[in-house]
Design an enzyme around this catalytic site. Structure first.
Site, PDB file in Angstrom:
ATOM      1  N   ASP A  57      -5.598  -6.599   5.695  1.00 33.79           N
ATOM      2  CA  ASP A  57      -6.791  -5.880   5.256  1.00 33.79           C
ATOM      3  C   ASP A  57      -7.864  -6.885   4.833  1.00 33.79           C
ATOM      4  O   ASP A  57      -9.028  -6.837   5.254  1.00 33.79           O
ATOM      5  CB  ASP A  57      -6.383  -4.973   4.073  1.00 33.79           C
TER       6      ASP A  57
ATOM      7  N   LYS B  13       3.236 -15.377   2.174  1.00 28.99           N
ATOM      8  CA  LYS B  13       3.167 -16.111   0.899  1.00 28.99           C
ATOM      9  C   LYS B  13       4.610 -16.379   0.515  1.00 28.99           C
ATOM     10  O   LYS B  13       5.087 -16.014  -0.571  1.00 28.99           O
ATOM     11  CB  LYS B  13       2.414 -15.251  -0.133  1.00 28.99           C
TER      12      LYS B  13
ATOM     13  N   TYR C 130       0.824  -1.218   0.000  1.00 25.95           N
ATOM     14  CA  TYR C 130       0.000   0.000   0.000  1.00 25.95           C
ATOM     15  C   TYR C 130       0.857   1.268   0.000  1.00 25.95           C
ATOM     16  O   TYR C 130       0.373   2.338  -0.328  1.00 25.95           O
ATOM     17  CB  TYR C 130      -0.940   0.021   1.211  1.00 25.95           C
TER      18      TYR C 130
ATOM     19  N   ASP D  42     -11.415  -8.486   7.121  1.00 28.19           N
ATOM     20  CA  ASP D  42     -12.807  -8.390   6.641  1.00 28.19           C
ATOM     21  C   ASP D  42     -13.455  -9.770   6.661  1.00 28.19           C
ATOM     22  O   ASP D  42     -14.625  -9.920   7.009  1.00 28.19           O
ATOM     23  CB  ASP D  42     -12.862  -7.843   5.210  1.00 28.19           C
TER      24      ASP D  42
ATOM     25  N   ASP E 238      -3.377 -17.877   1.324  1.00 31.81           N
ATOM     26  CA  ASP E 238      -4.542 -18.519   0.706  1.00 31.81           C
ATOM     27  C   ASP E 238      -5.124 -19.574   1.643  1.00 31.81           C
ATOM     28  O   ASP E 238      -6.338 -19.667   1.837  1.00 31.81           O
ATOM     29  CB  ASP E 238      -4.196 -19.102  -0.674  1.00 31.81           C
TER      30      ASP E 238
END
Ligand code: NAD
Length: 359
Positions: free
Chosen positions: A248, A192, A141, A252, A224
């Site tokens: 992020d 990852k 980001y 959620d 994942d």
């Protein structure tokens, strides 16, 4: 001595939900000797409309001079076509980076009263209590270079940079290990590392820092798989630590385990316990101005503020208990409502929490 809070309502449902949190703070000031002064400032799209910037200098100065920041949410359709440099979200990212709020704590707790409001089976989620520690001021980001460029053949190409220094990983690792020390002493680092070098380094630093916390059981999971495990068997997690973007998305996902995104508070901390407190959801433009938004994530963010920045565990617990009392009275905003509950609006829920505090 009184402490100073800056209140930034932002856009969309921001002003409605923040108004309920301010009522709670007013009540704590009046009835429980919480000595805080509140000042209000502009951020996001509404700040852009008034000043031409989503993060006006005056807001940044107020935030820097305060002990804590309470934020609603930013964004909305109205500002979607603006240049990315002045979009509302830039105001939020600017605050996080200017205040060096690198550690984002996102608790995902299922209130037993809402077990049936989750889209997952009750036995999968009941008793859920996860703390997600998200790195907040680095990663993709913020990484440079970034942009959209035109190639020789006139085709456009978008690019971002996923980048972390060892020191950035180390400091978030310490927050995560310290958090796990106060809980069940299990930490899962999500990366990852099989594909992305940046998170290969992330994993190596996590392992290195773990030597300082021999009591903590550290595990690693690819992002994942973590997304899948969060909906398959979420109770396996105690504390999760991850990068800015992965956190992020995963938080959620964890929000839905708790019944609604309207229930999840967050704290974003610097190294001195100064923090910005906000619900994890956005400005929900579809429901703005209709007295429909759930204010509990914002009110629970006030509890986190009391705990982490204002040094009052006692009042934090009081606020959390008042939220439980409102839920025990079967009061529900639309997002957590199921048959047989009593439907209330944003104001009604805020009033119920204040009434429970005063009772
Ligand atoms: P959102 O979180 O605003 O909404 C997602 C869904 O959850 C919607 O159905 C919404 O109605 C619902 N919802 C969210 N908060 C709720 C609440 N308190 N009570 C009841 N229902 C609630 O995400 P989005 O729709 O992807 O984004 C809308 C805007 O918010 C965009 O401009 C986005 O950039 C911005 N955004 C801001 C933040 C932030 O300020 N921290 C975070 C995420 C998105």
């Amino acid at each position: 001595m009184s402490k100073k809070i800056v209140v930034l309502a932002g856009d969309g449902i921001g002003s409605e939900i923040v108004a309920q949190a301010v009522k709670v703070l007013d009540c704590l000031n009046q009835d429980f000797d919480l000595n805080v002064e509140m000042e209000h400032g502009l951020v996001g799209g509404s700040a852009y409309d008034e000043t031409g910037s989503p993060l006006p200098e005056a807001t940044l100065t107020l935030a820097k001079e305060s002990d804590a920041v309470l934020l609603g949410a930013v964004g909305g359709y109205k500002w979607e076509s603006l240049d990315i440099a002045v979009r509302p979200e830039k105001g939020l990212l600017g605050l996080r980076s200017e205040l060096e709020l690198f550690a984002n704590l996102r608790p995902a707790i299922l209130y037993p009263q809402l077990a049936h409001a989750s889209t997952l089976k009750e036995d999968v989620v009941s008793g859920l209590d996860i703390m997600i520690v998200r790195e907040l001021t680095g990663g993709i980001y913020f990484g440079q270079p970034r942009g959209i460029r035109t190639l020789d053949n006139n085709e456009k190409q978008g690019f971002n940079t996923f980048i972390y220094k060892e020191s950035e990983i180390e400091r978030i690792a310490h927050v995560a290990f310290e958090t796990a020390m106060k809980r069940d002493k299990r930490l899962c680092s999500v990366d990852k590392a099989n594909v992305l070098e940046c998170t290969e380094l992330w994993r190596a630093v996590m392992i290195r820092v773990s030597k300082e916390y021999p009591e903590i059981e550290l595990s690693h999971m690819y992002v994942d798989n973590a997304a899948m495990q969060l909906v398959r068997a979420p109770k396996q997690f105690d504390v999760m630590v991850t990068t800015n973007m992965f956190g992020d998305i995963l938080s959620d996902c964890a929000a839905m385990l708790t019944g609604s995104i309207g229930m999840l508070p967050s704290a974003s901390m610097d190294k001195n316990q100064k923090g910005m407190y906000e619900p994890i959801h956005g400005s929900a433009p579809y429901i703005a101005g209709q007295d429909m938004a759930n204010p509990l994530a914002t009110i629970l963010s006030v509890a986190m503020m009391l705990r982490y920045s204002l040094g009052s565990e006692e009042l934090a617990v009081k606020v959390e208990k008042a939220v439980e009392t409102a839920l025990n009275q079967n009061l529900r905003t639309a997002d957590i409502y199921t048959d047989g509950d009593i439907k209330v609006g944003t104001e009604g829920m805020g009033d119920a929490v204040v009434a429970a505090l005063k009772a």
